[in-house]
Design an enzyme around this catalytic site. Structure first.
Site, PDB file in Angstrom:
ATOM      1  N   ASP A  23       2.028  77.619 -60.564  1.00 32.86           N
ATOM      2  CA  ASP A  23       1.058  77.878 -59.484  1.00 32.86           C
ATOM      3  C   ASP A  23       0.222  79.122 -59.783  1.00 32.86           C
ATOM      4  O   ASP A  23       0.697  80.056 -60.426  1.00 32.86           O
ATOM      5  CB  ASP A  23       1.834  78.047 -58.161  1.00 32.86           C
ATOM      6  CG  ASP A  23       0.921  77.903 -56.952  1.00 32.86           C
ATOM      7  OD1 ASP A  23      -0.200  77.366 -57.093  1.00 32.86           O
ATOM      8  OD2 ASP A  23       1.337  78.335 -55.857  1.00 32.86           O
ATOM      9  N   HIS A  40      -7.397  76.178 -64.461  1.00 25.45           N
ATOM     10  CA  HIS A  40      -6.483  75.108 -64.900  1.00 25.45           C
ATOM     11  C   HIS A  40      -6.496  75.006 -66.427  1.00 25.45           C
ATOM     12  O   HIS A  40      -5.463  74.815 -67.052  1.00 25.45           O
ATOM     13  CB  HIS A  40      -6.895  73.769 -64.292  1.00 25.45           C
ATOM     14  CG  HIS A  40      -6.786  73.728 -62.790  1.00 25.45           C
ATOM     15  ND1 HIS A  40      -5.685  74.209 -62.120  1.00 25.45           N
ATOM     16  CD2 HIS A  40      -7.640  73.293 -61.831  1.00 25.45           C
ATOM     17  CE1 HIS A  40      -5.863  74.047 -60.816  1.00 25.45           C
ATOM     18  NE2 HIS A  40      -7.051  73.495 -60.614  1.00 25.45           N
ATOM     19  N   LEU A 134      14.154  68.615 -77.175  1.00 21.62           N
ATOM     20  CA  LEU A 134      13.764  69.055 -75.822  1.00 21.62           C
ATOM     21  C   LEU A 134      13.243  67.841 -75.071  1.00 21.62           C
ATOM     22  O   LEU A 134      12.499  67.038 -75.636  1.00 21.62           O
ATOM     23  CB  LEU A 134      12.644  70.105 -75.906  1.00 21.62           C
ATOM     24  CG  LEU A 134      12.006  70.517 -74.569  1.00 21.62           C
ATOM     25  CD1 LEU A 134      12.959  71.424 -73.779  1.00 21.62           C
ATOM     26  CD2 LEU A 134      10.692  71.266 -74.791  1.00 21.62           C
TER      27      LEU A 134
HETATM   28  C1  IPE Z   1       2.422  73.120 -56.043  1.00 15.43           C
HETATM   29  O1  IPE Z   1       1.371  74.009 -55.917  1.00 15.43           O
HETATM   30  C2  IPE Z   1       2.016  71.991 -56.943  1.00 15.43           C
HETATM   31  C3  IPE Z   1       1.848  72.316 -58.345  1.00 15.43           C
HETATM   32  C4  IPE Z   1       2.036  73.486 -58.909  1.00 15.43           C
HETATM   33  C5  IPE Z   1       1.454  71.217 -59.179  1.00 15.43           C
HETATM   34  P1  IPE Z   1       0.331  73.936 -54.701  1.00 15.43           P
HETATM   35  O2  IPE Z   1      -0.624  75.036 -54.947  1.00 15.43           O
HETATM   36  O3  IPE Z   1      -0.197  72.581 -54.578  1.00 15.43           O
HETATM   37  O4  IPE Z   1       1.259  74.234 -53.448  1.00 15.43           O
HETATM   38  P2  IPE Z   1       0.935  74.863 -52.026  1.00 15.43           P
HETATM   39  O5  IPE Z   1      -0.209  74.096 -51.471  1.00 15.43           O
HETATM   40  O6  IPE Z   1       0.592  76.301 -52.256  1.00 15.43           O
HETATM   41  O7  IPE Z   1       2.197  74.718 -51.253  1.00 15.43           O
HETATM   42  C1  IPE Z   2      -1.573  75.289 -59.728  1.00 21.84           C
HETATM   43  O1  IPE Z   2      -2.577  76.163 -59.453  1.00 21.84           O
HETATM   44  C2  IPE Z   2      -2.062  74.031 -60.369  1.00 21.84           C
HETATM   45  C3  IPE Z   2      -2.010  72.850 -59.489  1.00 21.84           C
HETATM   46  C4  IPE Z   2      -1.571  72.825 -58.270  1.00 21.84           C
HETATM   47  C5  IPE Z   2      -2.510  71.611 -60.032  1.00 21.84           C
HETATM   48  P1  IPE Z   2      -3.404  76.094 -58.099  1.00 21.84           P
HETATM   49  O2  IPE Z   2      -4.619  75.266 -58.344  1.00 21.84           O
HETATM   50  O3  IPE Z   2      -2.571  75.666 -56.958  1.00 21.84           O
HETATM   51  O4  IPE Z   2      -3.828  77.622 -57.956  1.00 21.84           O
HETATM   52  P2  IPE Z   2      -3.896  78.470 -56.608  1.00 21.84           P
HETATM   53  O5  IPE Z   2      -2.575  78.331 -55.934  1.00 21.84           O
HETATM   54  O6  IPE Z   2      -5.009  77.911 -55.799  1.00 21.84           O
HETATM   55  O7  IPE Z   2      -4.154  79.860 -57.089  1.00 21.84           O
HETATM   56 MG    MG Z   3      -1.453  76.656 -55.592  1.00 22.63          MG
END
Ligand code: IPE
Ligand code: IPE
Ligand code: MG
Length: 245
Positions: A23, A40, A134
């Site tokens: 995240d 990303h 792995l």
């Molecule tokens: C969880 O992150 C999903 C992934 C890392 C793929 P999100 O950014 O979607 O989660 P919330 O919305 O903060 O709970």
């Molecule tokens: C995690 O990063 C990747 C996915 C959920 C696909 P985020 O896109 O949720 O990044 P933040 O949480 O908005 O910083």
């Molecule tokens: Mg996120």
């Protein structure tokens, strides 16, 4: 006269299975005034580094939460960008992963994915099925609640067909009907970006996982951070409800 050899202190075992909620890509980009999709893209470099680091740390299973069942509600451009990155990652890395002995498995609801991605995943899984160094599990279009619901449905179908006695339903039967069948439960779940929640990740499987929350954003996470989390895991005392004696 030979000195008695001191027996080395027993090193706690490393986690066999590490699962990561990757995240913070969006915040990484925002902090630099960049579009989210560049965050990303940067996150993919962290994926490469972490996958390569597993072997040296004794990790045999790595699950990466790449896209949740709830992430479909993001703007179409972001979803498309994430799917493009996934295509790119598998196409570019498959040769290297295959020859490094990595077995690829994808969990989640494939019916929502584009046809070419479904094919690419099947190719990656088939080509690497015999590898054992792995196991890289990619959670894609994955939601823990959805996974449990579909397990319930499959079990109910067997009961309705008269092939399963409801009294025989136990945790092993539920686990065998999840996407993760055959994969040991994660010993350690790591979430980056400072958020402290599971966001629908491996709800059943993480019942006794150690949880480590790291403030770093995913694109900044690397080998040394993974090693530090493994070290912290090794200092934890897992009791599974026992008294610890
Ligand atoms: C969880 O992150 C999903 C992934 C890392 C793929 P999100 O950014 O979607 O989660 P919330 O919305 O903060 O709970
Ligand atoms: C995690 O990063 C990747 C996915 C959920 C696909 P985020 O896109 O949720 O990044 P933040 O949480 O908005 O910083
Ligand atoms: Mg996120």
């Amino acid at each position: 006269m030979s000195q008695p050899v001191a027996s080395p202190a027993l090193e706690p075992a490393p986690p066999r299975h590490v699962a990561i909620i990757m995240d913070g890509n969006g915040r990484w980009a925002k902090a630099r005034g960049l579009p989210r999709n560049l965050g990303h893209r940067q996150g993919v470099d962290a994926v490469r580094e972490v996958v390569r680091a597993c072997r040296g740390l004794g990790i045999q299973y790595l699950t990466l939460y790449a896209f949740s069942s709830e992430n479909w509600k993001r703007p179409q451009t972001e979803v498309a960008g994430l799917m493009d990155l996934l295509r790119l990652y598998i196409r570019r890395e498959l040769n290297e992963l295959a020859s490094a002995g990595v077995r690829i498995r994808v969990i989640g609801d494939r019916s929502r994915l584009a046809a070419d991605i479904i094919e690419l995943i099947a190719e990656a899984e088939n080509r690497t099925a015999e590898n054992r160094i792995l196991t890289l599990v990619i959670a894609l279009s994955y939601g823990g609640q959805d996974e449990i619901v579909s397990a319930c449905r499959r079990i109910a179908e067997r009961v309705a067909a008269g092939t399963l006695d409801p009294d025989r339903i136990d945790a092993d039967i539920v686990a065998a009907n999840l996407h993760t069948t055959g994969i040991p439960d994660p010993d350690l779940v790591i979430r980056t970006s400072g958020e402290q929640r599971l966001s629908n990740f491996l709800l059943w499987q993480s019942a006794y996982s150690e949880l480590i929350f790291v403030d770093k954003l995913w694109p900044d996470f690397g080998q040394s951070d993974l090693a530090a989390a493994v070290g912290e895991f090794q200092r934890r005392d897992r009791r599974y409800g026992g008294s610890g004696d």
